[in-house]
Design an enzyme around this catalytic site. Structure first.
Site, PDB file in Angstrom:
ATOM      1  N   GLY A 254      36.904  14.393  84.127  1.00 41.17           N
ATOM      2  CA  GLY A 254      37.496  15.634  84.628  1.00 41.17           C
ATOM      3  C   GLY A 254      37.051  16.828  83.827  1.00 41.17           C
ATOM      4  O   GLY A 254      35.887  16.905  83.375  1.00 41.17           O
ATOM      5  N   CYS A 261      50.544  17.507  74.129  1.00 42.86           N
ATOM      6  CA  CYS A 261      50.490  16.386  73.188  1.00 42.86           C
ATOM      7  C   CYS A 261      49.085  15.999  72.734  1.00 42.86           C
ATOM      8  O   CYS A 261      48.801  16.054  71.535  1.00 42.86           O
ATOM      9  CB  CYS A 261      51.184  15.169  73.793  1.00 42.86           C
ATOM     10  SG  CYS A 261      52.957  15.431  73.978  1.00 42.86           S
ATOM     11  N   LYS A 321      48.462  19.092  84.269  1.00 46.79           N
ATOM     12  CA  LYS A 321      48.319  17.930  85.142  1.00 46.79           C
ATOM     13  C   LYS A 321      49.319  18.082  86.289  1.00 46.79           C
ATOM     14  O   LYS A 321      50.188  18.962  86.238  1.00 46.79           O
ATOM     15  CB  LYS A 321      48.541  16.629  84.365  1.00 46.79           C
ATOM     16  CG  LYS A 321      49.954  16.417  83.854  1.00 46.79           C
ATOM     17  CD  LYS A 321      50.034  15.003  83.335  1.00 46.79           C
ATOM     18  CE  LYS A 321      51.341  14.664  82.711  1.00 46.79           C
ATOM     19  NZ  LYS A 321      51.443  13.279  82.327  1.00 46.79           N
TER      20      LYS A 321
HETATM   21  N1  LIG Z   1      56.133  16.821  76.154  1.00 52.01           N
HETATM   22  C1  LIG Z   1      55.824  15.536  76.149  1.00 52.01           C
HETATM   23  O1  LIG Z   1      55.319  14.990  77.127  1.00 52.01           O
HETATM   24  C2  LIG Z   1      56.096  14.695  74.939  1.00 52.01           C
HETATM   25  C3  LIG Z   1      56.022  13.302  75.029  1.00 52.01           C
HETATM   26  C4  LIG Z   1      56.309  12.546  73.913  1.00 52.01           C
HETATM   27  C5  LIG Z   1      56.632  13.168  72.716  1.00 52.01           C
HETATM   28  N2  LIG Z   1      56.660  14.534  72.645  1.00 52.01           N
HETATM   29  C6  LIG Z   1      57.056  15.149  71.374  1.00 52.01           C
HETATM   30  O2  LIG Z   1      58.420  15.509  71.465  1.00 52.01           O
HETATM   31  C7  LIG Z   1      58.677  16.711  70.721  1.00 52.01           C
HETATM   32  C8  LIG Z   1      59.284  17.755  71.629  1.00 52.01           C
HETATM   33  O3  LIG Z   1      58.345  18.074  72.633  1.00 52.01           O
HETATM   34  P1  LIG Z   1      58.727  18.958  73.906  1.00 52.01           P
HETATM   35  O4  LIG Z   1      57.522  18.953  74.788  1.00 52.01           O
HETATM   36  O5  LIG Z   1      60.029  18.511  74.426  1.00 52.01           O
HETATM   37  O6  LIG Z   1      58.899  20.390  73.199  1.00 52.01           O
HETATM   38  P2  LIG Z   1      59.518  21.713  73.832  1.00 52.01           P
HETATM   39  O7  LIG Z   1      58.823  22.831  73.172  1.00 52.01           O
HETATM   40  O8  LIG Z   1      59.510  21.625  75.323  1.00 52.01           O
HETATM   41  O9  LIG Z   1      61.048  21.684  73.382  1.00 52.01           O
HETATM   42  C9  LIG Z   1      61.491  21.836  72.082  1.00 52.01           C
HETATM   43  C10 LIG Z   1      62.874  22.465  72.103  1.00 52.01           C
HETATM   44  O10 LIG Z   1      63.416  22.426  70.788  1.00 52.01           O
HETATM   45  C11 LIG Z   1      64.151  23.620  70.601  1.00 52.01           C
HETATM   46  N3  LIG Z   1      64.335  23.847  69.156  1.00 52.01           N
HETATM   47  C12 LIG Z   1      63.405  24.146  68.218  1.00 52.01           C
HETATM   48  N4  LIG Z   1      63.973  24.253  66.994  1.00 52.01           N
HETATM   49  C13 LIG Z   1      65.293  23.995  67.166  1.00 52.01           C
HETATM   50  C14 LIG Z   1      66.414  23.960  66.285  1.00 52.01           C
HETATM   51  N5  LIG Z   1      66.264  24.193  64.978  1.00 52.01           N
HETATM   52  N6  LIG Z   1      67.618  23.684  66.802  1.00 52.01           N
HETATM   53  C15 LIG Z   1      67.773  23.459  68.127  1.00 52.01           C
HETATM   54  N7  LIG Z   1      66.748  23.479  69.005  1.00 52.01           N
HETATM   55  C16 LIG Z   1      65.526  23.752  68.535  1.00 52.01           C
HETATM   56  C17 LIG Z   1      63.347  24.671  71.300  1.00 52.01           C
HETATM   57  O11 LIG Z   1      64.112  25.831  71.601  1.00 52.01           O
HETATM   58  C18 LIG Z   1      62.898  23.913  72.556  1.00 52.01           C
HETATM   59  O12 LIG Z   1      63.816  24.075  73.605  1.00 52.01           O
HETATM   60  C19 LIG Z   1      57.335  17.105  70.112  1.00 52.01           C
HETATM   61  O13 LIG Z   1      57.246  16.552  68.835  1.00 52.01           O
HETATM   62  C20 LIG Z   1      56.337  16.427  71.033  1.00 52.01           C
HETATM   63  O14 LIG Z   1      55.114  16.166  70.393  1.00 52.01           O
HETATM   64  C21 LIG Z   1      56.427  15.304  73.728  1.00 52.01           C
END
Ligand SMILES: NC(=O)c1ccc[n+]([C@@H]2O[C@H](COP(=O)([O-])OP(=O)(O)OC[C@H]3O[C@@H](n4cnc5c(N)ncnc54)[C@H](O)[C@@H]3O)[C@@H](O)[C@H]2O)c1
Length: 431
Positions: A254, A261, A321
């Site tokens: 692609g 991530c 995606k």
């Molecule tokens: N997005 C994915 O598909 C995915 C999959 C597996 C793992 N992860 C991992 O999970 C984690 C979160 O990813 P995401 O995509 O959900 O992130 P995101 O940015 O969508 O959400 C993070 C949230 O945390 C909040 N936040 C930050 N600091 C804070 C605090 N001190 N107190 C309260 N809330 C707080 C933010 O306001 C935000 O709403 C990351 O480490 C990511 O690598 C993500």
């Protein structure tokens, strides 16, 4: 069980809603007041299939609540999930400031035994750091557990409800036992719950994402070689994927991988390996190939048009995606920016990501309300995201709407012969 989930993003909100669905009482915490206000009113700030119904049902049943008050959530919960973002830091490392800030707060406010679960993707050694930070703040007993999340955006609810496996890094029996009972409802069909040490659990997540990214970059290189030799990457993919040792997933070439991530996790693994003086050569190549692949479509367009100046280009798909509105590191960003830089006009359509796209491109591009509207008087069409609705379009209608007859398909969703029959000049990847 009484559970707090800190961070209500793509991961935290899904985790919270799914844990409420199995009967737990879940309090979701976020520091973003606007987000919490919306969630309290049952409005979901992201697009994720099935999530709105799940959140609203559990809210209605009184098992799922939202707050900005972390201390309240800590006191009322036995298990505290940390699911805040771990974005890429300036040097490529994972930025742990949010995770560590929450850990300190948990230590400061806890009033008895708690299990603190690292759900965020964090470098090896973070569970130990979290343990030290909490221990410095409290004399209450606690367990720290590493529980990486493997859900895919676009199928997040399904993935959490029916995981391939659950990985739990635990340093003591009580933490491991509590997590096992929490996950048992999701693993009744036989998916394994794997208990291991925290460092191994932390590394599982990076190894999985890095391996998937490697498959993508590898197939993109195979596609580029196919083009040089007149081979068809689809045939090669089928021939390779039917080998049971290899399998068929993640072999589609692609426009390069994106999302919140893969890019940051590949960089972080290279980086924390380097901290131990290890040179992760394969992953450096995976990244370099990915950067180059994001330019492939624009190179093809330039070769076709000679100059893009003044050309009107329709773009189908902006999200990184299908089935998500997320544009973090989306390949559409460098593609659109490059088109604009070369003087093209862009008319874009995405079923879900347009609101997010407006924050990135502002009024430098036009946003079409429907897929066909983007085609009006376009000299060419670029397909960047393979949304289902693009797969079987009305080709004669497309011909009528477009000024030109060229399609650049970054996802190989059409058959070259079919496109020729419809009178299009068709460029795809590796065919
Ligand atoms: N997005 C994915 O598909 C995915 C999959 C597996 C793992 N992860 C991992 O999970 C984690 C979160 O990813 P995401 O995509 O959900 O992130 P995101 O940015 O969508 O959400 C993070 C949230 O945390 C909040 N936040 C930050 N600091 C804070 C605090 N001190 N107190 C309260 N809330 C707080 C933010 O306001 C935000 O709403 C990351 O480490 C990511 O690598 C993500």
């Amino acid at each position: 069980m009484k559970i707090a989930v800190v961070g209500t993003g793509y991961v935290g909100l899904v985790v919270g809603a799914c844990l409420a669905e199995t009967g737990n009482n879940v309090l979701c915490v976020d520091k973003d007041q606007a987000k919490v206000r919306a969630l309290k009113r049952g409005r979901i700030p992201i697009f994720e299939p099935g999530l709105t119904e799940l959140v609203q049902r559990n809210q209605h049943e009184g098992r799922l609540e939202f707050t900005t008050q972390l201390p309240k959530a800590i006191i009322s919960s036995q298990i505290i999930f940390i699911a805040v973002g771990t974005p890429q830091g300036e040097d490529g490392s994972a930025d742990l400031q949010h995770v560590l800030a929450v850990a300190s707060d948990v230590g400061r406010h806890m009033d008895g035994y708690k299990v603190i679960v690292n759900k965020s993707t964090v470098p090896v050694g973070t569970a130990a750091k979290v343990r030290r930070l909490i221990g410095a703040e409290t004399t209450h007993p606690f367990s720290v557990v590493s529980n990486p999340e493997f859900l895919k955006q676009g199928a997040a609810v399904d993935d959490f409800m029916k995981p391939d496996r659950v990985v739990i890094g635990a340093e003591d029996q009580s933490g491991a036992d509590l997590m096992e009972s929490l996950y048992r409802p999701f693993t009744r069909t036989g998916a394994p719950i794997m208990i291991m040490d925290c460092a191994s659990a932390e590394l599982c997540k990076y190894a999985a994402n890095a391996l998937l990214a490697t498959r993508i970059s590898f197939m993109n290189e195979i596609a580029n070689v196919c083009e040089l030799f007149g081979a068809d990457v689809d045939r090669v993919r089928q021939g390779v994927g039917s080998d049971r040792r290899i399998g068929t997933s993640f072999l589609f070439p692609g426009v390069g991988y994106g999302g919140s991530c893969f890019p940051k996790d590949v960089k972080a693994l290279v980086r924390f390996s380097a901290d131990k003086k290890y040179d992760f050569q394969v992953l450096k190549a995976v990244e370099a190939v990915n950067e180059r692949q994001k330019r492939v479509l624009v190179d093809k367009m330039q070769a076709h048009f000679k100059s893009l100046k003044g050309k009107t280009i329709a773009v189908w798909g902006l999200a990184f995606k299908p089935k998500t509105d997320d544009m973090r590191e989306a390949p559409a960003i460098p593609i659109v920016q490059s088109l604009l830089k070369h003087g093209a006009k862009v008319q874009a359509y995405d079923p879900e990501a347009q609101r997010v796209a407006r924050e990135i491109f502002g009024d430098r591009i036009k946003y079409a309300a429907k897929s066909y509207d983007a085609l009006k008087n376009a000299d060419g069409l670029v397909i960047v995201t393979e949304w289902q609705e693009f797969r079987e379009p009305d080709f004669p209608k497309m011909r009528k709407l477009m000024r030109g007859t060229v399609i650049f398909d970054g996802r190989n969703i059409y058959e070259p012969a079919q496109m020729k029959a419809h009178g299009f000049t068709y460029h795809s990847i590796g065919r």
